[in-house]
Motif scaffolding. Structure first.
Motif, PDB file in Angstrom:
ATOM      1  N   ALA A   1       0.787  -1.232   0.000  1.00 51.40           N
ATOM      2  CA  ALA A   1       0.000   0.000   0.000  1.00 51.40           C
ATOM      3  C   ALA A   1       0.824   1.290   0.000  1.00 51.40           C
ATOM      4  CB  ALA A   1      -0.975   0.001   1.171  1.00 51.40           C
ATOM      5  N   PRO A   2       1.960   1.376   0.705  1.00 50.44           N
ATOM      6  CA  PRO A   2       2.696   2.645   0.708  1.00 50.44           C
ATOM      7  C   PRO A   2       3.240   3.048  -0.661  1.00 50.44           C
ATOM      8  CG  PRO A   2       3.430   1.221   2.499  1.00 50.44           C
ATOM      9  CD  PRO A   2       2.582   0.384   1.609  1.00 50.44           C
TER      10      PRO A   2
ATOM     11  N   ALA B   1       1.847   2.012  -3.837  1.00 53.08           N
ATOM     12  CA  ALA B   1       0.871   1.987  -4.923  1.00 53.08           C
ATOM     13  C   ALA B   1       0.208   3.352  -5.073  1.00 53.08           C
ATOM     14  CB  ALA B   1      -0.183   0.917  -4.645  1.00 53.08           C
ATOM     15  N   GLU B   2      -0.188   3.662  -6.300  1.00 50.90           N
ATOM     16  CA  GLU B   2      -0.870   4.928  -6.540  1.00 50.90           C
ATOM     17  C   GLU B   2      -2.283   4.925  -5.965  1.00 50.90           C
ATOM     18  OE1 GLU B   2      -0.774   6.099 -10.600  1.00 50.90           O
ATOM     19  OE2 GLU B   2       1.425   6.182 -10.690  1.00 50.90           O
ATOM     20  N   THR B   3      -2.890   3.741  -5.911  1.00 49.53           N
ATOM     21  CA  THR B   3      -4.238   3.612  -5.364  1.00 49.53           C
ATOM     22  C   THR B   3      -4.305   2.374  -4.484  1.00 49.53           C
ATOM     23  OG1 THR B   3      -5.100   2.231  -7.164  1.00 49.53           O
ATOM     24  CG2 THR B   3      -5.218   4.646  -7.455  1.00 49.53           C
ATOM     25  N   PRO B   4      -5.236   2.324  -3.545  1.00 49.22           N
ATOM     26  CA  PRO B   4      -5.412   1.108  -2.753  1.00 49.22           C
ATOM     27  C   PRO B   4      -5.713  -0.115  -3.616  1.00 49.22           C
ATOM     28  CG  PRO B   4      -6.538   2.942  -1.689  1.00 49.22           C
ATOM     29  CD  PRO B   4      -6.089   3.433  -3.042  1.00 49.22           C
ATOM     30  N   ALA B   5      -6.493   0.067  -4.688  1.00 51.95           N
ATOM     31  CA  ALA B   5      -6.814  -1.061  -5.558  1.00 51.95           C
ATOM     32  C   ALA B   5      -5.559  -1.627  -6.209  1.00 51.95           C
ATOM     33  CB  ALA B   5      -7.814  -0.632  -6.628  1.00 51.95           C
ATOM     34  N   GLU B   6      -4.636  -0.760  -6.571  1.00 50.75           N
ATOM     35  CA  GLU B   6      -3.384  -1.208  -7.169  1.00 50.75           C
ATOM     36  C   GLU B   6      -2.599  -2.062  -6.179  1.00 50.75           C
ATOM     37  OE1 GLU B   6       0.555   1.187  -8.286  1.00 50.75           O
ATOM     38  OE2 GLU B   6      -1.130   1.720  -9.600  1.00 50.75           O
ATOM     39  N   ALA B   7      -2.578  -1.666  -4.907  1.00 50.26           N
ATOM     40  CA  ALA B   7      -1.882  -2.444  -3.878  1.00 50.26           C
ATOM     41  C   ALA B   7      -2.533  -3.805  -3.696  1.00 50.26           C
ATOM     42  CB  ALA B   7      -1.880  -1.680  -2.553  1.00 50.26           C
ATOM     43  N   ALA B   8      -3.866  -3.823  -3.649  1.00 53.50           N
ATOM     44  CA  ALA B   8      -4.578  -5.086  -3.469  1.00 53.50           C
ATOM     45  C   ALA B   8      -4.368  -6.012  -4.662  1.00 53.50           C
ATOM     46  CB  ALA B   8      -6.064  -4.822  -3.258  1.00 53.50           C
ATOM     47  N   PHE B   9      -4.375  -5.447  -5.856  1.00 46.10           N
ATOM     48  CA  PHE B   9      -4.158  -6.242  -7.063  1.00 46.10           C
ATOM     49  C   PHE B   9      -2.754  -6.837  -7.068  1.00 46.10           C
ATOM     50  CE2 PHE B   9      -2.814  -6.734 -11.489  1.00 46.10           C
ATOM     51  CZ  PHE B   9      -3.856  -7.484 -12.015  1.00 46.10           C
ATOM     52  N   ALA B  10      -1.759  -6.030  -6.751  1.00 45.53           N
ATOM     53  CA  ALA B  10      -0.375  -6.517  -6.755  1.00 45.53           C
ATOM     54  C   ALA B  10      -0.176  -7.619  -5.728  1.00 45.53           C
ATOM     55  CB  ALA B  10       0.584  -5.358  -6.489  1.00 45.53           C
ATOM     56  N   ALA B  11      -0.675  -7.415  -4.523  1.00 37.08           N
ATOM     57  CA  ALA B  11      -0.514  -8.430  -3.480  1.00 37.08           C
ATOM     58  C   ALA B  11      -1.208  -9.730  -3.867  1.00 37.08           C
ATOM     59  CB  ALA B  11      -1.080  -7.903  -2.160  1.00 37.08           C
ATOM     60  N   THR B  12      -2.402  -9.618  -4.433  1.00 34.14           N
ATOM     61  CA  THR B  12      -3.148 -10.807  -4.836  1.00 34.14           C
ATOM     62  C   THR B  12      -2.419 -11.552  -5.945  1.00 34.14           C
ATOM     63  OG1 THR B  12      -5.235  -9.730  -4.231  1.00 34.14           O
ATOM     64  CG2 THR B  12      -5.368 -11.634  -5.687  1.00 34.14           C
ATOM     65  N   ALA B  13      -1.912 -10.810  -6.909  1.00 40.04           N
ATOM     66  CA  ALA B  13      -1.186 -11.439  -8.008  1.00 40.04           C
ATOM     67  C   ALA B  13       0.056 -12.163  -7.509  1.00 40.04           C
ATOM     68  CB  ALA B  13      -0.809 -10.382  -9.047  1.00 40.04           C
ATOM     69  N   VAL B  14       0.829 -11.513  -6.663  1.00 39.11           N
ATOM     70  CA  VAL B  14       2.075 -12.128  -6.172  1.00 39.11           C
ATOM     71  C   VAL B  14       1.778 -13.372  -5.348  1.00 39.11           C
ATOM     72  CG1 VAL B  14       4.046 -11.779  -4.632  1.00 39.11           C
ATOM     73  CG2 VAL B  14       3.413  -9.999  -6.268  1.00 39.11           C
ATOM     74  N   LEU B  15       0.797 -13.293  -4.458  1.00 40.49           N
ATOM     75  CA  LEU B  15       0.504 -14.456  -3.613  1.00 40.49           C
ATOM     76  C   LEU B  15      -0.037 -15.624  -4.430  1.00 40.49           C
ATOM     77  CD1 LEU B  15       0.295 -15.739  -0.803  1.00 40.49           C
ATOM     78  CD2 LEU B  15      -2.033 -14.859  -0.668  1.00 40.49           C
ATOM     79  N   THR B  16      -0.961 -15.370  -5.329  1.00 38.66           N
ATOM     80  CA  THR B  16      -1.576 -16.481  -6.057  1.00 38.66           C
ATOM     81  C   THR B  16      -0.606 -17.117  -7.052  1.00 38.66           C
ATOM     82  OG1 THR B  16      -2.569 -14.897  -7.618  1.00 38.66           O
ATOM     83  CG2 THR B  16      -3.933 -15.653  -5.776  1.00 38.66           C
ATOM     84  N   ILE B  17       0.262 -16.325  -7.641  1.00 33.33           N
ATOM     85  CA  ILE B  17       1.293 -16.888  -8.521  1.00 33.33           C
ATOM     86  C   ILE B  17       2.287 -17.696  -7.699  1.00 33.33           C
ATOM     87  CG2 ILE B  17       3.273 -16.281  -9.968  1.00 33.33           C
ATOM     88  CD1 ILE B  17       1.521 -13.976 -11.077  1.00 33.33           C
ATOM     89  N   ALA B  18       2.700 -17.171  -6.551  1.00 31.02           N
ATOM     90  CA  ALA B  18       3.595 -17.925  -5.673  1.00 31.02           C
ATOM     91  C   ALA B  18       2.949 -19.237  -5.241  1.00 31.02           C
ATOM     92  CB  ALA B  18       3.975 -17.084  -4.461  1.00 31.02           C
ATOM     93  N   ALA B  19       1.641 -19.210  -5.000  1.00 28.05           N
ATOM     94  CA  ALA B  19       0.931 -20.436  -4.597  1.00 28.05           C
ATOM     95  C   ALA B  19       0.973 -21.476  -5.704  1.00 28.05           C
ATOM     96  CB  ALA B  19      -0.504 -20.103  -4.222  1.00 28.05           C
ATOM     97  N   GLU B  20       0.818 -21.042  -6.946  1.00 28.86           N
ATOM     98  CA  GLU B  20       0.922 -21.989  -8.057  1.00 28.86           C
ATOM     99  C   GLU B  20       2.311 -22.611  -8.122  1.00 28.86           C
ATOM    100  OE1 GLU B  20      -2.322 -19.972 -11.137  1.00 28.86           O
ATOM    101  OE2 GLU B  20      -0.165 -19.868 -11.573  1.00 28.86           O
TER     102      GLU B  20
END
Length: 262
Positions: A207-208, A210-229
């Protein structure tokens, strides 16, 4: 800039800056959440007592408030900390664990929403319940689809001015400008306690920068789910998956982010 390039840029900055992430989270997942943050490249701080937590919110780069294990004192600490984070301009994430049908956490969740979390992260049932509707959840499990939570997520995002991340087979990140989806992940994520809770901490870490909160949430979700795969490809079951997930979070980078699916 493509989605994967945007996520890669945020991840690189996070690792360069090492954000200090304060976590008021549930006792079941404290150690795992701290290890996820360390593997990602952030610095965890599990400062959760009433005297220190509100003060620390002004020092931290991001704050997670997770309702997983509650009592009256913890609830008061959460509200004081959320208010302090807001006053200091520190982005904070609300994870409304098991909101919907349990009186204490329903009251605390309702009290925290007006304090304007940067991101609300939960499953579909939790998001629907937090918005004021009947989510039909079962404890921490969701019985509603992410699609069913779209209107509730939009309503909450409008009320807070932030973003709402709805976890499911296809994750959705909603804010005032629309919806972004992430279709990565694996069912093994539901076999290890704390994976969803750790995602909330990861959102606070991004969050610190990212330009927007949505951008932070999207990035975190992408990194975690790809790492999970990546972790699932090397694991033999839930035990080894948990270990492999930490390793995958540590090594995920631009090459791995090409797996991003929407």
């Amino acid at each position: 800039m493509s989605d994967q390039d945007q996520v890669a840029s945020l991840l690189a900055r996070l690792r360069q800056e090492t954000p200090l992430v304060q976590c008021i989270t549930n006792s079941v997942v404290t150690g795992f959440t701290a290890n996820v943050l360390l593997a990602l490249g952030a610095a965890p701080a599990m400062v959760d007592n009433r005297e220190e937590a509100p003060v620390f919110a002004g020092v931290a780069d991001g704050v997670l408030i997770n309702l997983g294990t509650l009592d009256a004192e913890v609830a008061e600490t959460m509200q004081l900390t959320a208010a302090a984070a807001g006053a200091a301009g520190t982005p904070w994430v609300l994870d409304p664990v098991a909101v919907g049908g349990l009186p204490l956490r329903d009251r605390v969740g309702a009290a925290l929403v007006p304090l304007r979390p940067s991101v609300i992260r939960g499953n579909a049932s939790e998001v629907i319940s937090l918005s004021g509707a009947d989510g039909g959840g079962r404890g921490v499990d969701s019985t509603a689809s992410t699609e069913a939570a779209s209107d509730a997520a939009t309503s909450l995002a409008r009320r807070t001015g932030g973003a709402v991340a709805v976890s499911g087979p296809v994750d959705r990140v909603v804010d005032g400008s629309g919806t972004r989806t992430v279709a990565n992940g694996t069912p093994m994520m539901t076999k290890v306690t704390g994976v969803g809770c750790a995602l909330g901490a990861m959102v606070a870490a991004f969050a610190p920068y990212a330009e927007t909160p949505a951008e932070a949430a999207f990035a975190a979700t992408a990194v975690l789910t790809i790492a999970a795969e990546l972790a699932d490809e090397k694991s033999d079951g839930p035990g080894t998956f948990a270990v492999q997930l930490l390793d995958a979070l540590h090594r995920v980078g631009p090459a791995e982010l090409t797996r991003l699916r929407r």
